[in-house]
Every structure is written in C-alpha cells, then in structure tokens.
Design an enzyme around this catalytic site. Structure first.
Site, PDB file in Angstrom:
ATOM      1  N   GLY B  92     -75.317  19.944  42.998  1.00 37.98           N
ATOM      2  CA  GLY B  92     -76.211  18.832  42.714  1.00 37.98           C
ATOM      3  C   GLY B  92     -75.409  17.668  42.198  1.00 37.98           C
ATOM      4  O   GLY B  92     -74.185  17.742  42.071  1.00 37.98           O
ATOM      5  N   GLU B 108     -76.217  16.016  48.232  1.00 40.33           N
ATOM      6  CA  GLU B 108     -75.261  16.663  47.333  1.00 40.33           C
ATOM      7  C   GLU B 108     -74.962  18.087  47.774  1.00 40.33           C
ATOM      8  O   GLU B 108     -73.821  18.544  47.708  1.00 40.33           O
ATOM      9  CB  GLU B 108     -75.811  16.673  45.905  1.00 40.33           C
ATOM     10  N   GLU B 112     -71.187  19.194  48.602  1.00 36.67           N
ATOM     11  CA  GLU B 112     -70.465  20.138  47.757  1.00 36.67           C
ATOM     12  C   GLU B 112     -70.278  21.502  48.396  1.00 36.67           C
ATOM     13  O   GLU B 112     -69.389  22.257  48.016  1.00 36.67           O
ATOM     14  CB  GLU B 112     -71.186  20.300  46.416  1.00 36.67           C
ATOM     15  N   PRO B 129     -83.463  15.018  26.021  1.00 39.38           N
ATOM     16  CA  PRO B 129     -82.548  13.880  25.875  1.00 39.38           C
ATOM     17  C   PRO B 129     -81.068  14.246  25.882  1.00 39.38           C
ATOM     18  O   PRO B 129     -80.260  13.549  26.475  1.00 39.38           O
ATOM     19  CB  PRO B 129     -82.982  13.273  24.548  1.00 39.38           C
ATOM     20  N   GLU B 159     -64.991  25.548  43.820  1.00 38.41           N
ATOM     21  CA  GLU B 159     -65.266  26.874  44.349  1.00 38.41           C
ATOM     22  C   GLU B 159     -66.769  26.965  44.578  1.00 38.41           C
ATOM     23  O   GLU B 159     -67.554  26.363  43.845  1.00 38.41           O
ATOM     24  CB  GLU B 159     -64.847  27.930  43.312  1.00 38.41           C
TER      25      GLU B 159
END
Lengths: 284, 284
Positions: B92, B108, B112, B129, B159
């Site tokens: 992500g 993403e 990745e 937060p 990896e």
DNA sequence: CCAAAAGTGTTAACCCTACACCCATGT
DNA sequence: ACATGGGTGTAGGGTTAACACTTTTGG
C-alpha cells in the site's frame, strides 16, 4: 489535479505546509430515526399527499403529517455557507488533527444539531478527487441511530430537519450516493446486530418493531410469524404492561434485554449459510 | 497535535501549502489467496510443525510446507524504508491527488508486488491521529482476493511473501488490527456475495471449495451437506470433467456460472432473518 | 355496533443435520 | 488389499410460511 487551492504568501496567517500533497478529511453523519408519527390519514386525499411529498422535497416543509411517507427519517441540515450554500446535506465537517474520524463525526453532529449519538457505524469512504470543488476532500461517513428527534440547527447549519427516507430533497455534493450506501450498510448491519434498541424507545410494542423492519427493508411481514421470530432471538423482555391510545386492544410492551448485546439476530443455531454469525457480529 | 512536520523554507522545492490542517491519505491492500499447497504431512512430526510456525513468523521462512497451517494466505511485504523499516506490512502507500483510494490501492499493489486484483472491497478507515509517526496518515484498507500467487517485491518493498493467516509475523503500524478487521470484513461479505470465484481457479472441486470455507470460517462442515448447499445456490456449473493426482476416486470439476454475479449465497427464499439478501448483496 | 389492532395455534412444506455405504484410484 | 477421497440417499427434527378466528378498545 487541482487541490492545493490556497497559495502561500509571506506573512499569511498560519499556512499549513507539507512536503507531499495532502487531503482534507471530513466525517459525515447519516442520522436515522424512527418516527411513526402520523397514523395514516384517510386515503381520500392521497393525491394531495403525493403532492406534499414533492413539496416537502423542494421546500422543506416542516414534518408534514401525510401518512404515506416512510416512518424512517434521516436528518439533514441546510448549509449556511458555500459551496452548496442553502442545499440540504448531512451534518458533518472537517475532522480535527487530534481526532479520529469517529470523534469528529460525533463532535460535528453535536455542534450542528445538538444531537448525541448512541450508536454509529462507519461504512465506506468517498474519495473521488473532485467531489468537493474547493480542494480534495475525503469523507468518512457514519450511519447514526438515535431516538432523539430534537435537532436544532447551529454552527454552519441554518436549518435542521428530519426527512422520510423515501422523500429526500436534492442533496449537496455526492450525498445522494452516500445516502444510498448508508441505507445498504444499515440493512447489512441489521442482519447481524440487533440495532433495534437504538431506534425504538425503551418500551415498545411488537407492531412498532415490525414497522421498523418494514420501513428499513421496504417489505411486509406476517404479524404472527414476525413476532415469533423476534421473540426467538432472546433479545426481548416481555414487559407485561399494556398501554396505548388507539381505538383497539392494548398491546404488550417489550423492552430490550440489557445484557444481550453483541449477539446475532437469532439465538438458535440454524447454520443457514455456513458462516458463524458470532464471528461476524459487531461487539456492541 | 503534531502533524505538519515539514517546515516551509523559502525556496524549498514545491511545498504544499493549505489554509487548514490536512492529512495524508494511504490505501492498503490486504491480499488474500487460497493455496492448499501442502497436503497434510504425516501427523508424526506435529510438534515440529508447531515450531516451524513460530519460526516462519519471526524469520519469514519461505512457504514452509507443513500441513498444519491455514491454506488461506495473506500477502506481506518487507518495508524498505523507515518508519518500520524491515518490518512486514501490507502493500500500500500514498494515494495520488488524482486517484480515488481504490485506484491508489490497485496502483500500489501493482507497483510493490506486480499483482493485479480481480476483486477488492473497502472495509473500514483507520484514522487514529498518531498511527504513523511521521504525520497524520489516514488509511483506507481494501481486502483483495486473487488466485495469482506470483508476487515479486519491487518499489518500496524489499521482499514480498505469502503467509498463512493463522501465522503472521509482527506487523508494522497498526496493521495487525487492520488484518483482524479485514478477516471480519471478508467473512461478512462472503455471507452475501459468492466471492469464491476470486479465490479459486476456474475449475475446482467441491473439496477445494469446502476447504476454502473451512479456512475462512475456521470451521468444519459435513461433506455431503456442504455440497448440497453450494449446489443449491445456483452459482456452480457442473463441469462433468474429472481429473486429479490423488490416490482416490476422481472428483467432479465445477466452474462458476458466468452470469450469476450479484446474487445471494442461496437461491431459495428462506427468509431466515427477514432481510432481503438481494438488497444487501454487492453488485459484482 | 363497528372498525382497528392485538392475541392465539395449527398444518403442510421445506430445510437442515446427522449419518452409512459403496465406488474409483494409486500405492 | 488397502487407504484415501469422492459419490449418493434417507430419516428425524426443527423451522418457516400461510392462514382464521376471537378479543379488546375507543369512537
């Protein structure tokens, strides 16, 4: 795409500067309440009612009691500022830096309508880049269940009003789409969680519970089978008491079992679908 | 609270300046795959298997074939950069300004791990937060279903590896909590939507489908009742063909009905719970 | 008295669970 | 042969859906 709309100028008051593009975060509350107020009026003036529906849509007339509309209500506020000034929208607003989205939702709801939410559940995120004309705004919506109907407009809202779910005015932003998703999320959650307690008064009749279900699923149920099924869930206390103001027999009053939270809608273990409802239930 | 961590300095390259505090938006992919690879080994060395589980947890040993682990796998990447460098995490990353969260998640994931996602579903937002030490980061997670197991690490990931869901290493950020919610969301969605097609090969046997259910709900089913129920949903084509490499009778091959999308898990209308499943199903 | 809502029970169909036997296959 | 996994069917119990009559109450 356009998103950082406020240019930094030297000396400007407190600009927020970031290394990477950011988004604003808002939380919206789709507040549901159940209010079978108007017992259905004589069916004579039904065409007039249809008209009043349309009217209440566009003009926001105050809780028109024309028995055809859904007893399931949703709270809207009239926006006091651009964009979409004077449009109806869901209460909500920007999440503060130190808040979670849920905390922001509760705060904004309180600020704009004075309501406290006994139950809220987040259901989806809306992140279409241009959904707000000012800049990129990602919103986290919650459906909220309450029995409190006394909403008073404040803060950014010039007006707050309950609308039957089947008769909403046109809404600001993509709130129409959000509403559809909220209904779907409510229906889905109700399968697993006995959310009735958040939409009915402490004492209620089986008819009220049935009307609630019928309003949510837009479906009619057989009175006797409905009662049997609900009682079999083990979530109800038979209050034994009776009272009513209708020209009919008095009805049994029920209350919710306090300690029955976090259970499925049915107690027996009919594994209708192979899934274990216990695994799916929210822990309320 | 601390959130705008990068101070603006005159001449700095392209700072992003806003009138109000903002948040960063990320999308995470919890990618599930079903891989009943290792037929259960002889139960003799069962204690060794338990040990190997622990090991694969901490050391990320490559797909240890010790039949005790869940055939339901989840894809993790090892982070190549701080924060949480060298920790395992879900693929992500930051959502671009012109993307929706979903588009960002797909991008993403592709960047990745090289994976394309045939199905993904958003399930909750994490907005605490301080969940990211750098600044405020709100993440929109998706559970992703795929049959493609060839993930190759790239981009920020050093990896990429599949882990059985019952044996995950310790994870970066609040990803452990996100994982729990992802499992819950998958279980919930599977009640309404026949998501099997996204986790099984085009042709499969009833045993495989059953193993999938058992892995997801951690529950055993009766072989004959399971088959009956699944066939009654009307989502399966009896392929008629047979093939296998096991010391046993050949099994019937099934495929999914192409045009059966967006249906409930059961065809008959046993209104077990008063809700209309048609109303709840995602339109797939 | 009448309309409106609530209380009550039964039945037939359906579904779910549990369970046993046999068959095909590779070792 | 035998162990393994797959195919098939049934009986008992429980649940559901459909349905009708009576009672209470206020007008």
């Amino acid at each position: 795409m356009a998103h950082a709309v406020f240019k930094y100028r030297k000396g400007e008051a407190y600009p927020w500067v970031y290394k990477y593009p950011q988004t604003a975060l808002t939380a919206d509350c789709i507040v549901f309440s159940f209010c079978p107020d108007s017992k259905q009026k004589p069916a004579a003036a039904s065409n007039e009612f249809a008209a009043c529906k349309k009217d209440s849509c566009e003009q926001g007339s105050k809780s028109v009691s024309c028995g055809k509309e859904s007893p399931l209500k949703v709270l809207l506020i009239k926006r006091g500022a651009d964009p979409y000034k004077d449009y109806w929208a869901f209460p909500g607003g920007f999440v503060n830096p130190e808040e979670t989205a849920q905390q922001g939702a509760l705060r904004e709801l309180q600020e704009e309508t004075g309501l406290k939410a006994p139950y809220l559940e987040q259901f989806e995120v809306f992140s279409t880049p241009n959904r707000d004309p000012r800049q990129r705004v990602v919103t986290v919506p919650f459906f909220v269940l309450t029995t409190e109907m006394n909403a008073v407009a404040a803060d950014d809202a010039t007006e707050a009003q309950w609308f039957p779910v089947d008769d909403l005015p046109s809404l600001a932003f993509d709130h129409k789409e959000i509403f559809e998703k909220a209904m779907a999320a409510l229906r889905k959650s109700l399968v697993f969680n006995p959310l009735w307690r958040y939409l009915l008064p402490r004492e209620f009749t089986m008819s009220q519970l049935q009307a609630l279900y019928e309003a949510i699923y837009c479906k009619k149920y057989d009175r006797r089978n409905f009662a049997r099924k609900m009682l079999s869930t083990g979530h109800l206390n038979d209050g034994g008491l009776n009272r009513q103001g209708l020209p009919s027999r008095k009805a049994t009053i029920y209350t919710f079992k306090e300690n029955s939270g976090g259970c499925t809608l049915r107690t027996n273990n009919s594994k209708f679908i192979l899934a274990d409802f216990e695994q799916i239930t929210n822990s309320l």
